[in-house]
Motif scaffolding. Structure first.
Motif, PDB file in Angstrom:
ATOM      1  N   HIS A   1      19.353  37.292  45.609  1.00  0.00           N
ATOM      2  CA  HIS A   1      18.427  36.833  46.636  1.00  0.00           C
ATOM      3  C   HIS A   1      17.495  35.740  46.135  1.00  0.00           C
ATOM      4  CE1 HIS A   1      16.228  39.764  44.250  1.00  0.00           C
ATOM      5  NE2 HIS A   1      15.099  39.230  44.695  1.00  0.00           N
ATOM      6  N   LEU A   2      17.519  35.460  44.839  1.00  0.00           N
ATOM      7  CA  LEU A   2      16.577  34.511  44.254  1.00  0.00           C
ATOM      8  C   LEU A   2      17.055  33.073  44.405  1.00  0.00           C
ATOM      9  CD1 LEU A   2      15.702  36.441  40.967  1.00  0.00           C
ATOM     10  CD2 LEU A   2      14.348  36.306  43.067  1.00  0.00           C
ATOM     11  N   CYS A   3      16.096  32.172  44.438  1.00  0.00           N
ATOM     12  CA  CYS A   3      16.393  30.751  44.593  1.00  0.00           C
ATOM     13  C   CYS A   3      17.228  30.248  43.416  1.00  0.00           C
ATOM     14  CB  CYS A   3      15.078  29.982  44.683  1.00  0.00           C
ATOM     15  SG  CYS A   3      15.252  28.237  45.024  1.00  0.00           S
ATOM     16  N   HIS A   4      18.237  29.448  43.688  1.00  0.00           N
ATOM     17  CA  HIS A   4      19.126  28.814  42.703  1.00  0.00           C
ATOM     18  C   HIS A   4      20.093  29.795  42.035  1.00  0.00           C
ATOM     19  CE1 HIS A   4      16.716  25.221  43.102  1.00  0.00           C
ATOM     20  NE2 HIS A   4      15.630  25.861  42.721  1.00  0.00           N
ATOM     21  N   PHE A   5      20.158  31.040  42.507  1.00  0.00           N
ATOM     22  CA  PHE A   5      21.039  32.023  41.864  1.00  0.00           C
ATOM     23  C   PHE A   5      22.493  31.557  41.803  1.00  0.00           C
ATOM     24  CE2 PHE A   5      24.149  35.416  42.563  1.00  0.00           C
ATOM     25  CZ  PHE A   5      23.999  36.150  41.395  1.00  0.00           C
TER      26      PHE A   5
ATOM     27  N   ASN B   1      13.752  33.454  35.756  1.00  0.00           N
ATOM     28  CA  ASN B   1      13.517  34.401  36.850  1.00  0.00           C
ATOM     29  C   ASN B   1      14.824  35.000  37.361  1.00  0.00           C
ATOM     30  OD1 ASN B   1      11.824  35.724  38.800  1.00  0.00           O
ATOM     31  ND2 ASN B   1      12.552  34.264  40.331  1.00  0.00           N
ATOM     32  N   VAL B   2      15.891  34.197  37.392  1.00  0.00           N
ATOM     33  CA  VAL B   2      17.195  34.701  37.833  1.00  0.00           C
ATOM     34  C   VAL B   2      17.827  35.589  36.766  1.00  0.00           C
ATOM     35  CG1 VAL B   2      19.580  34.000  38.324  1.00  0.00           C
ATOM     36  CG2 VAL B   2      17.679  32.831  39.449  1.00  0.00           C
ATOM     37  N   LEU B   3      17.710  35.175  35.499  1.00  0.00           N
ATOM     38  CA  LEU B   3      18.436  35.870  34.428  1.00  0.00           C
ATOM     39  C   LEU B   3      17.730  37.113  33.916  1.00  0.00           C
ATOM     40  CD1 LEU B   3      19.696  32.836  32.294  1.00  0.00           C
ATOM     41  CD2 LEU B   3      20.852  34.037  34.147  1.00  0.00           C
ATOM     42  N   VAL B   4      16.434  37.237  34.157  1.00  0.00           N
ATOM     43  CA  VAL B   4      15.682  38.332  33.547  1.00  0.00           C
ATOM     44  C   VAL B   4      16.176  39.705  34.013  1.00  0.00           C
ATOM     45  CG1 VAL B   4      13.837  38.516  35.280  1.00  0.00           C
ATOM     46  CG2 VAL B   4      13.333  38.971  32.868  1.00  0.00           C
ATOM     47  N   ASN B   5      16.734  39.765  35.238  1.00  0.00           N
ATOM     48  CA  ASN B   5      17.264  41.038  35.736  1.00  0.00           C
ATOM     49  C   ASN B   5      18.736  41.243  35.405  1.00  0.00           C
ATOM     50  OD1 ASN B   5      14.846  41.877  37.010  1.00  0.00           O
ATOM     51  ND2 ASN B   5      15.285  40.552  38.761  1.00  0.00           N
ATOM     52  N   LEU B   6      19.328  40.288  34.685  1.00  0.00           N
ATOM     53  CA  LEU B   6      20.762  40.347  34.403  1.00  0.00           C
ATOM     54  C   LEU B   6      21.048  40.587  32.929  1.00  0.00           C
ATOM     55  CD1 LEU B   6      21.888  37.265  36.561  1.00  0.00           C
ATOM     56  CD2 LEU B   6      21.530  39.629  37.291  1.00  0.00           C
TER      57      LEU B   6
ATOM     58  N   ILE C   1      24.173  42.164  31.231  1.00  0.00           N
ATOM     59  CA  ILE C   1      25.466  41.487  31.118  1.00  0.00           C
ATOM     60  C   ILE C   1      25.352  40.078  30.536  1.00  0.00           C
ATOM     61  CG2 ILE C   1      26.498  42.809  33.002  1.00  0.00           C
ATOM     62  CD1 ILE C   1      25.977  40.473  34.871  1.00  0.00           C
ATOM     63  N   ILE C   2      24.130  39.543  30.489  1.00  0.00           N
ATOM     64  CA  ILE C   2      23.902  38.192  29.956  1.00  0.00           C
ATOM     65  C   ILE C   2      22.807  38.259  28.908  1.00  0.00           C
ATOM     66  CG2 ILE C   2      23.087  35.859  30.508  1.00  0.00           C
ATOM     67  CD1 ILE C   2      24.349  36.162  33.259  1.00  0.00           C
ATOM     68  N   GLN C   3      23.072  37.678  27.735  1.00  0.00           N
ATOM     69  CA  GLN C   3      22.091  37.679  26.654  1.00  0.00           C
ATOM     70  C   GLN C   3      21.035  36.613  26.929  1.00  0.00           C
ATOM     71  OE1 GLN C   3      22.012  39.701  24.003  1.00  0.00           O
ATOM     72  NE2 GLN C   3      23.926  40.774  24.376  1.00  0.00           N
ATOM     73  N   LEU C   4      19.842  37.053  27.306  1.00  0.00           N
ATOM     74  CA  LEU C   4      18.728  36.134  27.540  1.00  0.00           C
ATOM     75  C   LEU C   4      17.881  36.074  26.276  1.00  0.00           C
ATOM     76  CD1 LEU C   4      17.150  34.318  29.468  1.00  0.00           C
ATOM     77  CD2 LEU C   4      15.885  36.345  30.225  1.00  0.00           C
ATOM     78  N   PRO C   5      17.893  34.946  25.550  1.00  0.00           N
ATOM     79  CA  PRO C   5      17.162  34.870  24.284  1.00  0.00           C
ATOM     80  C   PRO C   5      15.656  34.865  24.512  1.00  0.00           C
ATOM     81  CG  PRO C   5      18.046  32.720  24.855  1.00  0.00           C
ATOM     82  CD  PRO C   5      18.574  33.685  25.880  1.00  0.00           C
ATOM     83  N   GLY C   6      14.941  35.112  23.441  1.00  0.00           N
ATOM     84  CA  GLY C   6      13.492  35.159  23.526  1.00  0.00           C
ATOM     85  C   GLY C   6      12.836  33.800  23.536  1.00  0.00           C
ATOM     86  N   THR C   7      13.585  32.739  23.228  1.00  0.00           N
ATOM     87  CA  THR C   7      13.023  31.391  23.209  1.00  0.00           C
ATOM     88  C   THR C   7      13.829  30.476  24.128  1.00  0.00           C
ATOM     89  OG1 THR C   7      14.397  30.741  21.318  1.00  0.00           O
ATOM     90  CG2 THR C   7      12.235  31.678  20.835  1.00  0.00           C
TER      91      THR C   7
ATOM     92  N   LEU D   1      24.281  26.758  26.849  1.00  0.00           N
ATOM     93  CA  LEU D   1      23.030  26.012  26.798  1.00  0.00           C
ATOM     94  C   LEU D   1      21.860  26.984  26.835  1.00  0.00           C
ATOM     95  CD1 LEU D   1      23.618  23.032  29.279  1.00  0.00           C
ATOM     96  CD2 LEU D   1      23.265  22.868  26.804  1.00  0.00           C
ATOM     97  N   PRO D   2      20.718  26.612  26.282  1.00  0.00           N
ATOM     98  CA  PRO D   2      19.514  27.443  26.426  1.00  0.00           C
ATOM     99  C   PRO D   2      18.989  27.375  27.852  1.00  0.00           C
ATOM    100  CG  PRO D   2      18.979  25.405  25.283  1.00  0.00           C
ATOM    101  CD  PRO D   2      20.477  25.414  25.450  1.00  0.00           C
ATOM    102  N   THR D   3      18.026  28.224  28.162  1.00  0.00           N
ATOM    103  CA  THR D   3      17.478  28.227  29.522  1.00  0.00           C
ATOM    104  C   THR D   3      16.891  26.863  29.877  1.00  0.00           C
ATOM    105  OG1 THR D   3      15.433  29.163  28.621  1.00  0.00           O
ATOM    106  CG2 THR D   3      17.009  30.698  29.593  1.00  0.00           C
ATOM    107  N   SER D   4      16.236  26.223  28.924  1.00  0.00           N
ATOM    108  CA  SER D   4      15.666  24.897  29.189  1.00  0.00           C
ATOM    109  C   SER D   4      16.770  23.871  29.436  1.00  0.00           C
ATOM    110  CB  SER D   4      14.791  24.451  28.014  1.00  0.00           C
ATOM    111  OG  SER D   4      15.547  24.419  26.804  1.00  0.00           O
TER     112      SER D   4
END
Length: 674
Positions: free
Chosen positions: A255-259, A291-296, A299-305, A273-276
């Motif tokens: 439901h989030l923008c750009h998902f 915002n999109v990846l934080v709930n995923l 299944i997806i490795q979201l790095p701390g930086t 690629l990094p989030t940036s």
């Protein structure tokens, strides 16, 4: 705990006597955090405090060195401690393991549990107790484990392919010892699995021990009539069974923008690629990607930086997202390659505007720009044939501006040539074709042999000339195209990773020349080249379906020359495999589908085998009912083919329903003709 540390037993008993609700189901009694405090932390602390020597040594030393001094001090004290529990404490801290914390449904209770744990250790920093938590990275857990006194580690980074290799070596060796069928195979054929099979298994497993175990069990299933050697190739196509998890997890952010754009980008990127970097490539803010990846994070490795690449927890997620009948509304459609290509051009153009006329290397650029400079052409190729007219016009406009800013640079000229050639193929424009050919020749003048980047313009010019030959019939174009493609293959011979385009282009050009001249040598060489390319694309290579279809096509040509049934049977087998790799509604499914129909029709004519005809009719009906046809003419051709197949079946079975179908199809053809 009372069993391991008997000294805690009276304190635990006292807590339960004071509040029997501590033993009630969680929804009826105190919270999970309260139970941990009263049944674990408090009894453990009380037991430790009963032994003053241990507690005194533990409290000595600075915060920074407390661990090393605690262990050393306890070891020195252990000699005069008689109690076995205290001696155990002297050897180091006790460890509590909380496994699968993410599986607790009550997020509030989990947060309270972690908060209470951190509070206890902040108040008792030297107590000889540690807690080891394993969990998927859920936001409500990670947000609580970000303070001092917590060491976070990514377990995925500690499970290398070497670990999977060790596991497979052990289980397959055990299988060889116990299975006489495998023993007999090894005596006759040598090592099993072969080194190549092991390599493919490790790549397919993707670091998951659970999946590795499931694959091994499927290969060595005693209840199957097939041998382990027969089941191993099937295991390479095995689904890890994570689709339900993927659907459930992705739904959290849809439901989030750009998902859709963010998820499709992660699925189709050729390098993480990094989030940036994802944000810059898509032209959005970094926080929107996070915002999109934080709930995923299950299944997806979201790095701390922001500068560490975003990666998948398991490679099967990419297969899931790129297979429409599995991912449904989350499908990463190939048309997104077009969007990524245009965004790559825009990222390139941004830096070219700022540094007009100067040369720069990808290593000098941001991750998104470096990615664009390296992989934009790959996205152009993946999106070939999927450009809308306005998208093609936009791409050409961007490339012309880039060339004005950096005139005479081969990379920029090549980029413009590629997009103009792509539009020429899509629209049939002779003007675009001539411009593209001229641009490719200009690049080759700037990249004389043996320039390492000469292969791309050689391949592209060779294919552009082949395309012009098909349109005009000029043999000079075909001969020059073959010469250019041979030069390219000479520069990057197999198994060079860049040889695929040269192999495929040369094989197609030789096949075309055979159709013009009937030279058998061209046909044999084309078959040989396609076989080499197919070996370089084992499952689950994304372009294997293309190679299967191409090899099947050239075998069809040889069958038409020699009437060797073995060729047509091999071709039909190749088309079936290609079709399986493009399940409906894959946009390219009609290509192997139509080829399979034609090959089955030929097999029926040779063998008079009704099952082949029945299969051909089923597939031809799918062709007629699909929307993959281009205009009425192609649909009419497929309707005519279906009617012809039904006539063949009627001649064999005399089924009157076939006659009714034939009449209906002929009426439809007449309607289109009118």
């Amino acid at each position: 705990m009372a069993g391991v540390i008997p000294e805690t037993e009276p304190f635990i008993r006292a807590a339960v006597n004071a509040d029997p609700g501590l033993l009630s189901p969680s929804e009826e009694g105190p919270s999970l955090g309260s139970r941990m405090q009263r049944l674990v932390y408090a009894p453990f602390k009380a037991a430790v405090q009963r032994e003053p020597d241990v507690w005194t040594v533990a409290r000595r030393g600075s915060f920074r060195l407390r661990m090393s001094r605690l262990v050393r001090g306890l070891s020195q004290t252990a000699a005069h401690l008689s109690d076995p529990t205290i001696r155990a404490m002297a050897r180091g801290p006790f460890l509590i393991v909380l496994d699968g914390l993410d599986e607790c449904d009550d997020k509030r209770e989990v947060k309270e549990l972690i908060d209470g744990m951190l509070l206890f250790f902040s108040e008792n920093p030297f107590i000889p107790l540690r807690v080891f938590i394993t969990s998927r990275v859920e936001q409500h857990i990670q947000s609580r484990l970000s303070g001092p006194g917590v060491l976070l580690d990514n377990l995925v980074e500690h499970c290398s392919d070497d670990d999977i290799v060790t596991f497979l070596k052990a289980v397959f060796e055990d299988e060889r010892r116990r299975n006489p069928v495998v023993q007999a195979y090894v005596q006759q054929h040598g090592e099993w699995p072969s080194p190549k099979d092991k390599q493919n298994l490790v790549k397919h497993i993707g670091g998951s021990f659970i999946f590795a175990s499931a694959i091994f069990k499927s290969i060595t299933d005693d209840g199957s009539p097939m041998t382990p050697m027969d089941r191993l190739p099937l295991a390479l196509k095995m689904n890890p069974g994570l689709d339900a998890l993927y659907m459930q997890t992705l739904a959290r952010s849809e439901h989030l923008c750009h998902f859709p754009s963010i998820i499709s980008t992660i699925a189709l990127l050729l390098k993480p690629l990094p989030t940036s970097g994802i944000a810059e490539l898509l032209g959005i803010d970094t926080y929107k990607v996070v915002n999109v990846l934080v709930n995923l994070q299950a299944i997806i490795q979201l790095p701390g930086t922001d500068d560490t690449p975003v990666t998948l927890c398991h490679t099967s997620l990419r297969d899931f997202l790129t297979t429409q009948n599995r991912s449904g509304r989350f499908y990463a459609h190939p048309t997104h390659h077009v969007h990524l290509f245009l965004r790559c051009l825009q990222c390139e153009l941004k830096i070219r505007r700022n540094r007009a006329g100067s040369f720069f290397h990808p290593t000098e650029c941001s991750p998104a720009v470096a990615y664009a400079l390296t992989y934009s052409t790959a996205h152009l190729n993946q999106g070939s044939g999927l450009f809308k007219p306005l998208e093609s016009d936009s791409a050409i406009q961007l490339c012309r501006e880039a060339l004005r800013l950096n005139p005479g640079t081969p990379e920029t000229i090549l980029g413009l040539a590629n997009v103009v050639c792509s539009r020429a193929i899509h629209t049939g424009s002779a003007v675009d074709s001539e411009e593209a050919i001229g641009l490719y020749r200009e690049v080759l003048k700037l990249r004389l042999s043996p320039h390492p980047a000469r292969t791309a313009p050689l391949n592209n010019l060779g294919n552009a000339l082949l395309d012009r030959h098909r349109r005009t019939g000029a043999m000079a174009d075909l001969e020059e195209g073959i010469s250019l493609l041979r030069e390219s293959l000479h520069l990057v011979p197999p198994p060079h990773p860049d040889c695929a385009l040269s192999l495929n282009g040369l094989a197609n050009a030789l096949q075309e020349r055979h159709r013009r001249t009937k030279a058998v040598a061209d046909l044999e060489e084309a078959i040989s080249l396609h076989r080499v390319l197919l070996r370089l694309r084992p499952p689950p290579h994304p372009n294997r379906s293309i190679s299967l279809n191409s090899l099947g096509n050239v075998l069809l040509d040889r069958y038409n020359c020699t009437t060797d049934v073995a060729d047509i049977e091999e071709a039909s087998s190749l088309f079936r495999e290609a079709l399986a790799l493009r399940p409906s509604p894959h946009p390219g499914r009609s290509v192997p589908l139509s080829n399979l129909v034609l090959s089955l029709q030929s097999i029926f004519k040779e063998r008079r085998a009704l099952p082949s005809l029945e299969e051909a009719i089923i597939h031809c009906r799918e062709l007629v009912d699909s929307r993959d046809y281009i205009g009425h003419r192609e649909r009419v051709e497929w309707i005519g083919l279906l009617a012809s197949l039904l006539r063949m079946r009627f001649a064999t079975t005399e089924d009157e329903e076939d006659l009714l179908d034939i009449m209906s199809l002929e009426e439809e053809v007449a309607h289109f003709s009118a």
